[in-house]
Design a protein around this motif. Structure first.
Motif, PDB file in Angstrom:
ATOM      1  N   LYS A  49       0.837  -1.213   0.000  1.00 46.06           N
ATOM      2  CA  LYS A  49       0.000   0.000   0.000  1.00 46.06           C
ATOM      3  C   LYS A  49       0.866   1.255   0.000  1.00 46.06           C
ATOM      4  O   LYS A  49       0.574   2.219  -0.707  1.00 46.06           O
ATOM      5  N   ASP A  52       2.379   1.772  -3.362  1.00 45.39           N
ATOM      6  CA  ASP A  52       1.347   2.221  -4.286  1.00 45.39           C
ATOM      7  C   ASP A  52       1.031   3.699  -4.075  1.00 45.39           C
ATOM      8  O   ASP A  52       0.850   4.439  -5.043  1.00 45.39           O
ATOM      9  N   ASP A  53       0.968   4.132  -2.810  1.00 42.49           N
ATOM     10  CA  ASP A  53       0.719   5.547  -2.530  1.00 42.49           C
ATOM     11  C   ASP A  53       1.842   6.434  -3.046  1.00 42.49           C
ATOM     12  O   ASP A  53       1.605   7.540  -3.538  1.00 42.49           O
ATOM     13  N   ASN A  58      -2.020  11.653  -5.560  1.00 39.07           N
ATOM     14  CA  ASN A  58      -3.310  12.208  -5.976  1.00 39.07           C
ATOM     15  C   ASN A  58      -3.110  13.368  -6.960  1.00 39.07           C
ATOM     16  O   ASN A  58      -1.987  13.774  -7.247  1.00 39.07           O
TER      17      ASN A  58
END
Length: 102
Positions: A49, A52-53, A58
């Motif tokens: 995770k 992936d972040d 964003n």
């Protein structure tokens, strides 16, 4: 003085004495080993995770690092708006908690 432990295999029902794996079907029966495997799997999932972040930021983070200056400004405006909305939400939650507390 060694402690003997008899563990029944959940797969085949054979009792095993002082073993981590069933002698009949080789199923893992040790509670400690299962816990270790769960912890390792959890750490691997958290690492996945986090990677992936880092690999997929964003929209605001991507725009803040863009090479075109107008996109960087838009990214900072979006980021600032997100922070402002979060701060207002936290303030409202705090106010409701204080009113409820009396």
């Amino acid at each position: 003085m060694a402690i003997t432990r008899n563990v029944k295999c959940p797969n085949c029902g054979i009792f095993n004495k002082n073993r981590d794996y069933c002698k009949n079907c080789n199923t893992l029966i040790s509670f400690e080993k299962r816990q270790e495997q769960k912890v390792i799997a959890y750490k691997k999932e958290e690492l996945k995770k986090a990677k992936d972040d880092i690999a997929n930021p964003n929209l605001a983070e991507r725009l803040k690092k863009h090479s075109f200056w107008l996109y960087r400004i838009v990214g900072w405006v979006l980021y600032s708006a997100y922070l402002l909305v979060s701060a207002i939400g936290a303030l409202i939650a705090w106010f409701i908690a204080m009113v409820a507390a009396g």
